[in-house]
Design a protein around this motif. Sequence first.
Motif, short mmCIF file in Angstrom:
data_model
loop_
_atom_site.label_atom_id
_atom_site.label_comp_id
_atom_site.label_asym_id
_atom_site.label_seq_id
_atom_site.Cartn_x
_atom_site.Cartn_y
_atom_site.Cartn_z
N ILE A 159 -4.17 -37.26 6.22
CA ILE A 159 -3.01 -37.61 5.38
C ILE A 159 -1.79 -36.80 5.82
O ILE A 159 -0.70 -37.34 6.00
CB ILE A 159 -3.33 -37.35 3.88
N ARG A 160 -2.01 -35.52 6.02
CA ARG A 160 -0.89 -34.65 6.38
C ARG A 160 -0.30 -35.06 7.74
O ARG A 160 0.91 -35.21 7.88
CB ARG A 160 -1.38 -33.19 6.44
N SER A 161 -1.17 -35.26 8.70
CA SER A 161 -0.70 -35.58 10.05
C SER A 161 -0.02 -36.93 10.11
O SER A 161 0.92 -37.13 10.89
CB SER A 161 -1.88 -35.56 11.03
N SER A 162 -0.49 -37.85 9.31
CA SER A 162 0.06 -39.21 9.39
C SER A 162 1.54 -39.25 9.00
O SER A 162 2.28 -40.11 9.46
CB SER A 162 -0.74 -40.18 8.51
N GLN A 163 1.96 -38.30 8.17
CA GLN A 163 3.37 -38.28 7.77
C GLN A 163 4.28 -38.15 8.99
O GLN A 163 5.36 -38.74 9.04
CB GLN A 163 3.66 -37.10 6.80
N ALA A 164 3.82 -37.34 9.97
CA ALA A 164 4.67 -37.09 11.13
C ALA A 164 4.35 -37.99 12.31
O ALA A 164 5.21 -38.23 13.15
CB ALA A 164 4.50 -35.62 11.55
N LEU A 165 3.11 -38.45 12.37
CA LEU A 165 2.66 -39.11 13.60
C LEU A 165 2.74 -40.63 13.60
O LEU A 165 2.55 -41.26 14.63
CB LEU A 165 1.21 -38.68 13.92
N THR A 166 2.98 -41.21 12.43
CA THR A 166 3.07 -42.68 12.43
C THR A 166 4.16 -43.11 11.45
O THR A 166 4.73 -42.28 10.73
CB THR A 166 1.69 -43.32 12.11
N ASN A 167 4.44 -44.41 11.47
CA ASN A 167 5.53 -44.88 10.60
C ASN A 167 5.08 -44.94 9.14
O ASN A 167 3.88 -44.93 8.84
CB ASN A 167 6.07 -46.23 11.09
N GLU A 168 6.02 -45.05 8.25
CA GLU A 168 5.73 -44.94 6.81
C GLU A 168 4.79 -46.02 6.31
O GLU A 168 3.97 -45.78 5.41
CB GLU A 168 7.04 -44.99 6.02
N ILE A 169 4.92 -47.20 6.87
CA ILE A 169 4.09 -48.31 6.40
C ILE A 169 2.62 -48.05 6.73
O ILE A 169 1.73 -48.25 5.91
CB ILE A 169 4.56 -49.65 7.02
N SER A 170 2.39 -47.58 7.94
CA SER A 170 1.02 -47.31 8.34
C SER A 170 0.50 -46.05 7.64
O SER A 170 -0.67 -45.98 7.25
CB SER A 170 0.96 -47.12 9.86
N ALA A 171 1.38 -45.07 7.47
CA ALA A 171 0.97 -43.80 6.87
C ALA A 171 0.47 -43.99 5.43
O ALA A 171 -0.51 -43.37 5.02
CB ALA A 171 2.14 -42.81 6.89
N ILE A 172 1.13 -44.85 4.67
CA ILE A 172 0.71 -45.04 3.28
C ILE A 172 -0.66 -45.72 3.23
O ILE A 172 -1.51 -45.39 2.39
CB ILE A 172 1.77 -45.81 2.44
N THR A 173 -0.89 -46.65 4.14
CA THR A 173 -2.20 -47.33 4.19
C THR A 173 -3.30 -46.32 4.50
O THR A 173 -4.37 -46.33 3.90
CB THR A 173 -2.18 -48.44 5.26
#
Lengths: 514, 288
Positions: B205-219
């Motif tokens: 969850i933490r890494s996704s904030q920086a490593l992918t776009n917001e749409i993918s990160a929330i999923t």
Amino acid sequence: MSTKVVIKQSTYFDSVSLMSLSTKANQIEGVEQAVIAMGTDMNKEVLKNVGLLTPELEAAKTSDLMIVVKAATDELCESALMAIEELFKKKGGSKSATEIKYSTIDSAAASIPEANLAVISVNGAFAAREARKALENDLHVMLFSDNVSIEEEIALKQFAHEKGLLMMGPDCGTAIIGNVALCFGNAVRKGNIGIVGASGTGSQEVSVRIHDFGGGITQLIGTGGRDLSEQVGGIMMLDGIKALEEDEATKVIVLISKPPAPSVQEKVLAQVKSCKKPVVVYFIGGEETAVLEAGGHFAKTSKEAAIKAVVLAGANEDELNKRALNWPLIEEVRAKLTPEQKYVRGLFCGGTLCDEAMYLAMDKYEDVYSNIQKKADYKLKNIHESKAHTFLDMGDDDFTNGKPHPMIDPSTRIARFLEEAKDPSVGVILMDFILGFGSHEDPVGVMLPAIIEAKAQAAKEGRHLEILGYVLGTDLDTPNFDEQVKKLMDAGVTIASSSTNAGLLAREFVAKGE
Amino acid sequence: MARANFSGTVHSIFERTINLTCSENGELYTIGNHQLDNAPNTLIIDVKGFSELGLSVNTPVITEDSTLVIGTDLRIWIQQATKWEGELPSYPCDIEGIDVLRRNVAFTKNYVDVYGKTGGMKMSSQPASPFEKEMSRMLIQRAGMLSDDLANNRIGSATQHAISLIGLGPGLTPSGDDFLVGLCSVYKMRNISSCLACPFFDEIIRSSQALTNEISAITLKKAAHGQVRESLNNLLSCMVSGSMEELVPALDKIIGIGSSSGTDILLGILCGLERNLEAGGNVCLPKS
């Protein structure tokens, strides 16, 4: 080489559009490579690995869309980027139907409303489901796939019947619809004879013979090999007859099948009886009486079926070159063979061609073995070992399990041929070479080295090895029919003019004391 | 939205969905048309499409008298909206259940081989470009290493390999993210035999904030909390206890997601289930 980059900030396109744009961008003329992807660190790592990362791309954010184009010159890059921009505007614009790949039958049917036929070739586990989808979309179906359960086949055929659609298959390898050959088929002229066939290569052979005798085909409807079984009950053959009876262009109907289940034969012949058009019935190994009682025209062989069809369709029988059996040739070959060389070995790609040759041999000899023999005593226990007269359908599951069909990959047949050629009791080896759509691009060419080698080896051992070849094809087929025949003749192979003649010649070549 | 006091802005607009950024928690919420299934943070409405509604990014969104007001032209009556709460099925803990799962996993693998879409985790036999080829290679390699770590209980290394997948791949939701969505959904099933500790999911969850776009990160965030779309819950239920007849339409629904996203999700699910079937044994009891 030039690389150009565009970063579209905070730009989101759905995945389908992005993939479609990326594919199209890579197809733009002059583009060596195009990339359209989100500006994530990991995607930048990929760009770095393929030598496309630039400082500008390094700065892209995860919500940015990166567009990279690599081409020979700056001008090509620029024009490609303009073309990509156009694609973005169109967001995957329109293409002609022939260029589009659809991932589902539903989407294909929705996109091509004028389509009325689906050819399906998928893993057998899913074939019935896809066929049902096609039928639900009001499409006729040719189902090439096998390994479909008989219950599924029945359900599909009943469903198709209720909807007034053709359900050709499962395991239907041959059809000619609207003069277009589907899967395995030959280039035959358009005419006034319709065929319903439960045997793939049998249907091919009859269509090719009809062409050879100057006739032509309206439609060749395949049914799949199990259609005339007790369980399936001939649903497709009955509907096929009905369809051809209603077709104005069809004047004569030909039915082709291995012997049907008795109850199914009864149903089919009842329909023949009520049919207003002449029907030629070629049930391999079948009985004449019942066919004649139904008002049908019985054919014992594929050649006879073709001759009867073209004559019924209007040809003058006296003017036909029926390609009579060459008796002087038979005598000549008999003289070359030793008393020990008593047996025929048939190595076939086509199941029906194998059947026909086998039945003709059975008319004359008792000890005729095969992997597709109906008589249990003469069914080969070990398919890798021939006995007496042996006829092998090398396209049968026995041989093709996990391997391509010999019409596509001849290696299994080549190996078997070399084995048979060593056997001093063998008088003649009979082989078919099938031309046309779906077949090997040079079926004769791939066999030639083995033929030449076997002939030379036999000569070294002081015996004549008679190789009899039959090329199934027309003058319109690819590869060229005459060239294929010439290659065989140049290698010392005797050529039969039809499947029927091939079977007759083979059995007569090895006859002794006549 | 359920409390009818949502405020935010339009984040992105697609044909079948629009995403809204909530000013209260910064999370994305989705409004989808009737073709979409239920999903976390998603409101399904009876509309054909969104692209022709004249909406633009950053348009303010507020709630007013049980109505979601988007800009000046779009009002959505949400009073009668029913709440959907998906639930992941339980991982089987008896021999018969495991046998059914094993059979369905084998079938699904075969199904993905035949029907799965290439371009992401499943490499195309004819990649469109060296970039696509390299991307698939990296995806497959990293997913393989993650799978290997999970098989050998090397959770630290598994976490790093999971992070190395985030943001990797084509499409709006990168394939690596989709794979992790599938994987997380398995490891978040109740009674899962190989438990993964919270830090694994927290790190994703933490890494996704920086490593992918917001749409993918929330999923990905939702999946790491065990919240996935309805079609995914259905598929996992079918995998656990369904017949072939039930499984096939459920698989079709997933394969139909995005371009290769559905296939990538399925490969993540297969990876998770296979690791758990291999592990067998211990049952992680639900926390009371």
